[in-house]
Write an enzyme that holds these catalytic residues in place. Structure first.
Site, PDB file in Angstrom:
ATOM      1  N   GLY A 126     -36.122  -7.176 -18.777  1.00  0.00           N
ATOM      2  CA  GLY A 126     -35.490  -6.410 -19.811  1.00  0.00           C
ATOM      3  C   GLY A 126     -35.825  -5.187 -20.232  1.00  0.00           C
ATOM      4  O   GLY A 126     -35.313  -4.599 -20.966  1.00  0.00           O
ATOM      5  N   THR A 127     -36.727  -4.520 -19.067  1.00  0.00           N
ATOM      6  CA  THR A 127     -37.152  -3.334 -19.313  1.00  0.00           C
ATOM      7  C   THR A 127     -36.181  -2.238 -19.651  1.00  0.00           C
ATOM      8  O   THR A 127     -36.218  -1.381 -20.479  1.00  0.00           O
ATOM      9  CB  THR A 127     -38.227  -2.915 -18.332  1.00  0.00           C
ATOM     10  N   THR A 128     -34.977  -2.400 -18.817  1.00  0.00           N
ATOM     11  CA  THR A 128     -34.175  -1.206 -18.640  1.00  0.00           C
ATOM     12  C   THR A 128     -33.379  -1.190 -20.155  1.00  0.00           C
ATOM     13  O   THR A 128     -33.076  -0.337 -20.808  1.00  0.00           O
ATOM     14  CB  THR A 128     -33.036  -1.298 -17.710  1.00  0.00           C
ATOM     15  N   TRP A 129     -33.113  -2.461 -20.541  1.00  0.00           N
ATOM     16  CA  TRP A 129     -32.281  -2.615 -21.789  1.00  0.00           C
ATOM     17  C   TRP A 129     -33.279  -2.111 -23.070  1.00  0.00           C
ATOM     18  O   TRP A 129     -32.823  -1.611 -23.946  1.00  0.00           O
ATOM     19  CB  TRP A 129     -32.039  -4.231 -21.980  1.00  0.00           C
ATOM     20  N   SER A 135     -34.686 -12.629 -11.293  1.00  0.00           N
ATOM     21  CA  SER A 135     -34.184 -11.346 -11.449  1.00  0.00           C
ATOM     22  C   SER A 135     -34.911 -10.249 -10.321  1.00  0.00           C
ATOM     23  O   SER A 135     -34.662  -9.367  -9.767  1.00  0.00           O
ATOM     24  CB  SER A 135     -34.308 -10.656 -12.708  1.00  0.00           C
ATOM     25  N   TYR A 150     -36.880 -11.701 -25.099  1.00  0.00           N
ATOM     26  CA  TYR A 150     -35.287 -11.208 -24.502  1.00  0.00           C
ATOM     27  C   TYR A 150     -34.176 -12.174 -25.016  1.00  0.00           C
ATOM     28  O   TYR A 150     -33.194 -11.795 -25.262  1.00  0.00           O
ATOM     29  CB  TYR A 150     -35.519 -11.254 -22.956  1.00  0.00           C
ATOM     30  N   ARG A 174     -27.849  -6.257 -13.380  1.00  0.00           N
ATOM     31  CA  ARG A 174     -27.380  -7.535 -12.511  1.00  0.00           C
ATOM     32  C   ARG A 174     -26.484  -8.286 -13.580  1.00  0.00           C
ATOM     33  O   ARG A 174     -25.401  -8.009 -13.786  1.00  0.00           O
ATOM     34  CB  ARG A 174     -28.419  -8.079 -11.648  1.00  0.00           C
ATOM     35  N   HIS A 228     -45.694  -1.533 -17.166  1.00  0.00           N
ATOM     36  CA  HIS A 228     -45.926  -2.826 -16.649  1.00  0.00           C
ATOM     37  C   HIS A 228     -47.507  -3.260 -16.782  1.00  0.00           C
ATOM     38  O   HIS A 228     -47.752  -4.349 -16.612  1.00  0.00           O
ATOM     39  CB  HIS A 228     -45.572  -3.083 -15.473  1.00  0.00           C
TER      40      HIS A 228
END
Length: 327
Positions: A75-78, A169, A227, A293, A139
């Site tokens: 969920g990094t992008t979010w 993912s 998440y 995705r 990360h």
């Protein structure tokens, strides 16, 4: 494939003699992508390790810095989009000028070790000089990150995701990034690496535990988020994040629907539909659309066998025993 054709983090042409000596003394292994070594309890490709060391030795923190941390595909992008939207909301009355409309979240919030310090041992940070707080991501596990932050009173947000969803993912992301068919054989290979803990940034259980313990020891500086909770109670979790980042919502903002507006701006449907995320690429030539995705909870049930599910669950339960952490 030549060194120049490999992704930057897999190449071995940017490694100092000192780091080569270090690598020769470290536990080593390999996965389907390349050679790995274990440094401070975490597995890295050689060039990424060089970037980690560059960061630890050269980064000059500021007291107001914020670092967004996660295990890959958690969920990094979010998290990046939400944090940018929270911190930028007072600066962009005109929605057409919002940075999320013209750049991917990973372009706005760079990674220390797979962006900034992978390009250079002394990257140019002047573009951050006018912004306070500065926003970065990683990360790396917490103990490795803290070595580069040099006891600065930084703030760290860690987003934890169910291990099985993170695996699925990552499988899709790797296939798309390498332009491979989404093959079952690749998943099975990644599953074995995942369970052994030998994989890029693994093991996932040690990664999560480092931040979990950090959040218990120092809750003012380390926020542990899930998440799944962001999905089920987005308003409450966004307000929790805003409080931690030092930009809580005012009563007027809540009444005007600002919480909901930010959640809509940062939603998967909205971000994935933006032109910049449909056509753009990162500096490492990764398509922006690779970062979007399904974003679903429990999607692993569509791909993992019962035997695979049970094996991961047993390993995670054993590794997290006594910690009160569950994911």
């Amino acid at each position: 494939m030549t060194q120049n054709e490999l992704p930057m983090n897999l190449r071995e042409d940017n490694i100092s003699e000192e780091t080569k000596k270090l690598i020769s003394s470290l536990p080593s292994d390999k996965d389907a992508q390349g050679k790995l070594c274990k440094y401070q309890g975490c597995w890295y490709y050689y060039n990424t390790l060089q970037a980690v060391i560059n960061f630890q030795e050269n980064f000059q923190p500021q007291n107001t810095d914020i670092v967004l941390a996660s295990f890959p595909k958690s969920g990094t992008t979010w998290l990046k989009a939400l944090s940018v939207a929270l911190l930028e909301r007072s600066k962009h009355d005109d929605p057409l000028t919002h940075p999320l409309l013209s750049d991917n979240p990973h372009g706005i919030v760079p990674f220390f070790e797979i962006d900034m310090y992978l390009k250079s041992s002394t990257p140019d940070l002047t573009k951050f000089s006018s912004s306070s707080p500065r926003l970065f991501s990683t990360h790396m596990p917490l103990h490795t990150l803290k070595e580069g932050l040099k006891d600065s009173p930084f703030k760290i947000v860690y987003l934890c995701r169910n291990a099985k969803d993170a695996l699925i993912s990552r499988w899709y992301f790797r296939c798309k990034y390498q332009k491979n068919e989404v093959a079952r054989s690749i998943l099975e290979s990644m599953f074995e690496s995942f369970c052994s803990g030998v994989g890029f940034y693994g093991p996932i259980w040690d990664h999560a535990l480092s931040y979990w313990r950090g959040s218990l020891e120092n809750p003012k500086n380390v926020l542990f988020m899930r998440y799944e909770e962001l999905k089920t109670e987005p308003c409450a979790q966004l307000k929790r994040l805003a409080e931690f980042l030092g930009c809580p919502f005012t009563k007027e903002e809540e009444e005007s629907g600002m919480v909901e507006k930010i959640l809509e701006l940062c939603s998967l449907d909205n971000l994935s539909g933006l032109e910049v995320n449909k056509t753009g690429k990162t500096w490492m030539n990764v398509d922006h659309n690779s970062y979007f995705r399904k974003g679903e909870v429990g999607d692993w049930k569509n791909y993992l066998t019962l035997e695979m599910e049970n094996k991961i669950d047993m390993i995670i339960e054993e590794k997290l025993k006594g910690s009160d952490l569950k994911f």
